[in-house]
Structure formats: structure tokens, C-alpha cells
Design a protein around this motif. Sequence first.
Motif, PDB file in Angstrom:
ATOM      1  N   GLU A  83       0.839  -1.199   0.000  1.00  0.00           N
ATOM      2  CA  GLU A  83       0.000   0.000   0.000  1.00  0.00           C
ATOM      3  C   GLU A  83       0.874   1.249   0.000  1.00  0.00           C
ATOM      4  OE1 GLU A  83      -2.544   0.044   3.398  1.00  0.00           O
ATOM      5  OE2 GLU A  83      -3.370  -1.945   2.985  1.00  0.00           O
ATOM      6  N   VAL A  84       0.359   2.318  -0.607  1.00  0.00           N
ATOM      7  CA  VAL A  84       0.996   3.630  -0.515  1.00  0.00           C
ATOM      8  C   VAL A  84       0.059   4.559   0.251  1.00  0.00           C
ATOM      9  CG1 VAL A  84       2.397   3.407  -2.589  1.00  0.00           C
ATOM     10  CG2 VAL A  84       0.063   4.294  -2.776  1.00  0.00           C
ATOM     11  N   ARG A  85       0.628   5.612   0.797  1.00  0.00           N
ATOM     12  CA  ARG A  85      -0.152   6.582   1.555  1.00  0.00           C
ATOM     13  C   ARG A  85      -0.337   7.861   0.735  1.00  0.00           C
ATOM     14  NH1 ARG A  85       1.964   6.392   7.886  1.00  0.00           N
ATOM     15  NH2 ARG A  85       0.686   4.580   8.470  1.00  0.00           N
ATOM     16  N   LEU A  86      -1.548   8.390   0.780  1.00  0.00           N
ATOM     17  CA  LEU A  86      -1.801   9.676   0.135  1.00  0.00           C
ATOM     18  C   LEU A  86      -0.891  10.753   0.718  1.00  0.00           C
ATOM     19  CD1 LEU A  86      -5.709   9.601  -0.003  1.00  0.00           C
ATOM     20  CD2 LEU A  86      -4.123   9.454  -1.952  1.00  0.00           C
ATOM     21  N   PRO A  87      -0.407  11.655  -0.139  1.00  0.00           N
ATOM     22  CA  PRO A  87      -0.861  11.933  -1.506  1.00  0.00           C
ATOM     23  C   PRO A  87      -0.223  11.075  -2.599  1.00  0.00           C
ATOM     24  CG  PRO A  87       0.765  13.557  -0.890  1.00  0.00           C
ATOM     25  CD  PRO A  87       0.546  12.695   0.328  1.00  0.00           C
ATOM     26  N   ILE A  88       0.636  10.102  -2.248  1.00  0.00           N
ATOM     27  CA  ILE A  88       1.141   9.173  -3.258  1.00  0.00           C
ATOM     28  C   ILE A  88       0.010   8.225  -3.644  1.00  0.00           C
ATOM     29  CG2 ILE A  88       2.843   7.352  -3.743  1.00  0.00           C
ATOM     30  CD1 ILE A  88       3.993  10.193  -3.522  1.00  0.00           C
ATOM     31  N   THR A  89      -0.090   7.917  -4.926  1.00  0.00           N
ATOM     32  CA  THR A  89      -1.114   7.015  -5.424  1.00  0.00           C
ATOM     33  C   THR A  89      -0.472   5.850  -6.166  1.00  0.00           C
ATOM     34  OG1 THR A  89      -1.337   8.326  -7.453  1.00  0.00           O
ATOM     35  CG2 THR A  89      -2.838   8.833  -5.634  1.00  0.00           C
ATOM     36  N   TRP A  90      -1.263   4.825  -6.392  1.00  0.00           N
ATOM     37  CA  TRP A  90      -0.791   3.661  -7.142  1.00  0.00           C
ATOM     38  C   TRP A  90      -0.414   4.099  -8.552  1.00  0.00           C
ATOM     39  CZ3 TRP A  90       1.181  -0.338  -5.243  1.00  0.00           C
ATOM     40  CH2 TRP A  90       1.292  -1.559  -5.937  1.00  0.00           C
ATOM     41  N   PRO A  91       0.664   3.571  -9.115  1.00  0.00           N
ATOM     42  CA  PRO A  91       1.122   4.048 -10.423  1.00  0.00           C
ATOM     43  C   PRO A  91       0.121   3.772 -11.539  1.00  0.00           C
ATOM     44  CG  PRO A  91       2.329   2.082  -9.757  1.00  0.00           C
ATOM     45  CD  PRO A  91       1.541   2.517  -8.569  1.00  0.00           C
ATOM     46  N   SER A  92       0.215   4.592 -12.558  1.00  0.00           N
ATOM     47  CA  SER A  92      -0.664   4.486 -13.722  1.00  0.00           C
ATOM     48  C   SER A  92      -0.409   3.194 -14.489  1.00  0.00           C
ATOM     49  CB  SER A  92      -0.432   5.671 -14.659  1.00  0.00           C
ATOM     50  OG  SER A  92       0.876   5.598 -15.203  1.00  0.00           O
ATOM     51  N   ALA A  93      -1.320   2.866 -15.378  1.00  0.00           N
ATOM     52  CA  ALA A  93      -1.180   1.664 -16.205  1.00  0.00           C
ATOM     53  C   ALA A  93       0.089   1.728 -17.055  1.00  0.00           C
ATOM     54  CB  ALA A  93      -2.415   1.492 -17.084  1.00  0.00           C
ATOM     55  N   SER A  94       0.391   2.914 -17.596  1.00  0.00           N
ATOM     56  CA  SER A  94       1.600   3.037 -18.416  1.00  0.00           C
ATOM     57  C   SER A  94       2.855   2.853 -17.576  1.00  0.00           C
ATOM     58  CB  SER A  94       1.626   4.386 -19.133  1.00  0.00           C
ATOM     59  OG  SER A  94       1.654   5.454 -18.198  1.00  0.00           O
ATOM     60  N   SER A  95       2.833   3.349 -16.350  1.00  0.00           N
ATOM     61  CA  SER A  95       3.972   3.158 -15.458  1.00  0.00           C
ATOM     62  C   SER A  95       4.136   1.677 -15.117  1.00  0.00           C
ATOM     63  CB  SER A  95       3.782   3.981 -14.189  1.00  0.00           C
ATOM     64  OG  SER A  95       4.816   3.722 -13.249  1.00  0.00           O
ATOM     65  N   GLN A  96       3.031   1.008 -14.831  1.00  0.00           N
ATOM     66  CA  GLN A  96       3.104  -0.425 -14.528  1.00  0.00           C
ATOM     67  C   GLN A  96       3.667  -1.207 -15.713  1.00  0.00           C
ATOM     68  OE1 GLN A  96      -0.481  -2.142 -12.738  1.00  0.00           O
ATOM     69  NE2 GLN A  96      -1.063  -0.109 -11.995  1.00  0.00           N
ATOM     70  N   ALA A  97       3.257  -0.833 -16.911  1.00  0.00           N
ATOM     71  CA  ALA A  97       3.769  -1.517 -18.104  1.00  0.00           C
ATOM     72  C   ALA A  97       5.268  -1.304 -18.258  1.00  0.00           C
ATOM     73  CB  ALA A  97       3.021  -1.022 -19.349  1.00  0.00           C
ATOM     74  N   ALA A  98       5.730  -0.080 -17.967  1.00  0.00           N
ATOM     75  CA  ALA A  98       7.167   0.206 -18.041  1.00  0.00           C
ATOM     76  C   ALA A  98       7.934  -0.620 -17.015  1.00  0.00           C
ATOM     77  CB  ALA A  98       7.410   1.695 -17.824  1.00  0.00           C
ATOM     78  N   VAL A  99       7.384  -0.727 -15.819  1.00  0.00           N
ATOM     79  CA  VAL A  99       8.025  -1.543 -14.783  1.00  0.00           C
ATOM     80  C   VAL A  99       8.052  -3.008 -15.203  1.00  0.00           C
ATOM     81  CG1 VAL A  99       7.814  -2.394 -12.416  1.00  0.00           C
ATOM     82  CG2 VAL A  99       7.501   0.050 -12.898  1.00  0.00           C
ATOM     83  N   ASP A 100       6.952  -3.510 -15.742  1.00  0.00           N
ATOM     84  CA  ASP A 100       6.899  -4.898 -16.182  1.00  0.00           C
ATOM     85  C   ASP A 100       7.989  -5.190 -17.213  1.00  0.00           C
ATOM     86  OD1 ASP A 100       4.735  -5.505 -14.550  1.00  0.00           O
ATOM     87  OD2 ASP A 100       3.242  -5.136 -16.119  1.00  0.00           O
ATOM     88  N   ARG A 101       8.127  -4.311 -18.197  1.00  0.00           N
ATOM     89  CA  ARG A 101       9.154  -4.509 -19.231  1.00  0.00           C
ATOM     90  C   ARG A 101      10.555  -4.476 -18.613  1.00  0.00           C
ATOM     91  NH1 ARG A 101       5.656  -1.008 -22.047  1.00  0.00           N
ATOM     92  NH2 ARG A 101       6.972   0.793 -21.517  1.00  0.00           N
ATOM     93  N   ALA A 102      10.772  -3.561 -17.711  1.00  0.00           N
ATOM     94  CA  ALA A 102      12.093  -3.411 -17.092  1.00  0.00           C
ATOM     95  C   ALA A 102      12.430  -4.628 -16.232  1.00  0.00           C
ATOM     96  CB  ALA A 102      12.135  -2.137 -16.264  1.00  0.00           C
ATOM     97  N   LEU A 103      11.460  -5.156 -15.523  1.00  0.00           N
ATOM     98  CA  LEU A 103      11.707  -6.361 -14.712  1.00  0.00           C
ATOM     99  C   LEU A 103      12.098  -7.540 -15.593  1.00  0.00           C
ATOM    100  CD1 LEU A 103       8.769  -6.117 -12.143  1.00  0.00           C
ATOM    101  CD2 LEU A 103      11.202  -5.774 -11.659  1.00  0.00           C
ATOM    102  N   GLU A 104      11.494  -7.626 -16.747  1.00  0.00           N
ATOM    103  CA  GLU A 104      11.833  -8.693 -17.694  1.00  0.00           C
ATOM    104  C   GLU A 104      13.258  -8.527 -18.212  1.00  0.00           C
ATOM    105  OE1 GLU A 104       8.875  -8.801 -20.716  1.00  0.00           O
ATOM    106  OE2 GLU A 104       7.250  -9.347 -19.320  1.00  0.00           O
ATOM    107  N   ILE A 105      13.624  -7.294 -18.579  1.00  0.00           N
ATOM    108  CA  ILE A 105      14.972  -7.042 -19.088  1.00  0.00           C
ATOM    109  C   ILE A 105      16.019  -7.351 -18.024  1.00  0.00           C
ATOM    110  CG2 ILE A 105      16.538  -5.193 -19.821  1.00  0.00           C
ATOM    111  CD1 ILE A 105      14.050  -3.864 -21.135  1.00  0.00           C
ATOM    112  N   ALA A 106      15.702  -7.047 -16.791  1.00  0.00           N
ATOM    113  CA  ALA A 106      16.650  -7.308 -15.682  1.00  0.00           C
ATOM    114  C   ALA A 106      16.679  -8.775 -15.293  1.00  0.00           C
ATOM    115  CB  ALA A 106      16.282  -6.455 -14.471  1.00  0.00           C
ATOM    116  N   GLY A 107      15.739  -9.560 -15.802  1.00  0.00           N
ATOM    117  CA  GLY A 107      15.690 -10.983 -15.472  1.00  0.00           C
ATOM    118  C   GLY A 107      15.139 -11.257 -14.091  1.00  0.00           C
ATOM    119  N   LEU A 108      14.272 -10.362 -13.618  1.00  0.00           N
ATOM    120  CA  LEU A 108      13.741 -10.497 -12.260  1.00  0.00           C
ATOM    121  C   LEU A 108      12.370 -11.162 -12.231  1.00  0.00           C
ATOM    122  CD1 LEU A 108      14.844  -7.000 -10.898  1.00  0.00           C
ATOM    123  CD2 LEU A 108      15.880  -9.217 -10.386  1.00  0.00           C
ATOM    124  N   VAL A 109      11.738 -11.318 -13.384  1.00  0.00           N
ATOM    125  CA  VAL A 109      10.458 -12.037 -13.478  1.00  0.00           C
ATOM    126  C   VAL A 109      10.519 -12.977 -14.682  1.00  0.00           C
ATOM    127  CG1 VAL A 109       9.091 -10.258 -12.370  1.00  0.00           C
ATOM    128  CG2 VAL A 109       9.412 -10.171 -14.848  1.00  0.00           C
TER     129      VAL A 109
END
Length: 292
Positions: A266-292
Motif C-alpha cells: 500500500e501507498v499513503r496519500l498523496p502518493i497514489t498507485w502508479p498508472s497503467a503506463s507506469s506499470q507496463a514500463a516496470v513490467d518490461r524493465a523487470l523482464e529485461i533485468a531478469g527479475l520475473v
Amino acid sequence: MFSGSIPALVTPFRDGALDEEAFRAFVDWQIEEGSSALVPCGTTGESATMTVEEHNRVIAICVEQAAGRVPVIAGCGSNDTRIALEHMFAAQAAGADAALVVAPYYNKPSQEGVYQHFAHLARHCDLPIILYNVPGRTITDIGVPVQHRLVSEFRTIVGIKDATGNLGRVSAQRLACGPDYVQLSGNDETALGFNAMGGRGCISVTANVAPALCAQFQALLAEGKWDEALLVQDRLYPLHDALFSDSSPGPVKYALSRVRPEMPVEVRLPITWPSASSQAAVDRALEIAGLV
């Protein structure tokens, strides 16, 4: 005194409260994966939205769980000098090895005010201090002349987390404060160049998610194996970038939900859960790093 890969730890919240069991497990995992020190209650730890009691408890748990295996650098910053000193006293009582103290934010003090802030802390508490310079968040810069003055006058001012993004500052600070001044990068993406110019490590966001890779990267830098380190940098760089594709620590907590699904994120306001585009960027980066 401090070097290598040092995660600025996220704080696990469940149903709005600190999950102590999850935090203890996270501390153990970080140490087992090779992190060389730990920073609780930094920016990534959402210290800005913690109560004083939560802040002190997180530091105490981190020190207790680390149990001397690695140093603990407790986040103690505030834009109120008195509160920063209270944080330092609490961190010292808990057994922390040093305090990470950000430049006073919002107030916009002069350079004399910045000096007096840190001088007051050093005069009244003998816990070692690592300055934290992040003008992008604080507006205020801890100028090189101020650093020189502090280091010259107070033995407990031992180093700096430099998140200016200006690699030239590493040389300027080294010349002004001496080779024993501990310079730690506050930016993962420039940590290679930072160390090449005299840095000793990185207080890292990415190490929350990829502690073993970040530790390996810093070890290669320490050994002067620059070509090998560059290969690791290439694996990690997309992740460094993706973890700031939305307001931090939203993306890093999302990344942890992929890497350590058992951990509350969980995050605390005023921080919010990342956007769909941010999540997609993280997903791609995790794959490149070999972490998923």
C-alpha cells in the motif's frame, strides 16, 4: 564507513498501518541478497507521511532486525531543526549507526541557514551525519562551500547522499572535503559515473527490487571492473528509469508486488498507485533485468 549498495527501504503498510512482520522479513532479505547498509525512513520509505511514533518504530525495528550485520543509516530529516534533532536522538537511542539528514525543505533557507541547521545538529548530537542533497525535492541546495565548512568544523559530518544529478559535484566535493568524505549517489542511473569520479556507493531505490544485482554492480565498481559493471548497468537501467515513471514510491511498490508478492505494498496519500503506463514500463524493465 559506508559504501556499496544501500537501499532506501520502502515501508510496508497493510490496512493503513506499518506491517512489522513484513518489514522484518524485508530487512532480512535485503541483507541476505548483499545490501551493504540500510536506510529506513527515507523518501522512498514515505517518511513524510509517518507519525513521529511510526518513524521511530521503523528505525528501531530496522536496527533490531539488522542485528549488527550491516550498518543502519536512519532517515532523520525535517524542515524544522528541532524535529530533526529529536529524530537523531531517537535514532541514536535505537542504535542506528548514522543519520541521513536532508536539506531543510519548503522554508528555502539561505546558505547560512543551511549551514546553521546542520551545525546545530552536529553540536547537539554526536551521531554521524550524512548530508542529503536533493534540490529537485527541497529547492534548497547544500552548496560545496557549506559542505567544506561543515566538514572542517565537525568530525561527525562524514559524507553526503548527492541526488543533484550533477556528476561534476563529485569532484568538487572531493576537492573541498577530502578523499575520506563519503560520497554516495542518490541516483541509481548515474551511479557508475558517480563512482568513477570518486563516489563509494549508492543509496538506491532500485535495490529494493533488485538487491543482489545492485550489490553485484557496486562490487564490480569497487574492484575496478568497469566493463563488467557496464553490462549490469545495461540490465538495470530500464528499471532505474521505470521506477520513476510515476510518483515514487508508487512504481517501486508495484515492482515489489511482482518480485515479492507476499509483501504488502500500500501507498499513503498523496502518493497514489502508479498508472497503467507506469506499470507496463516496470513490467518490461523487470523482464529485461531478469527479475520475473
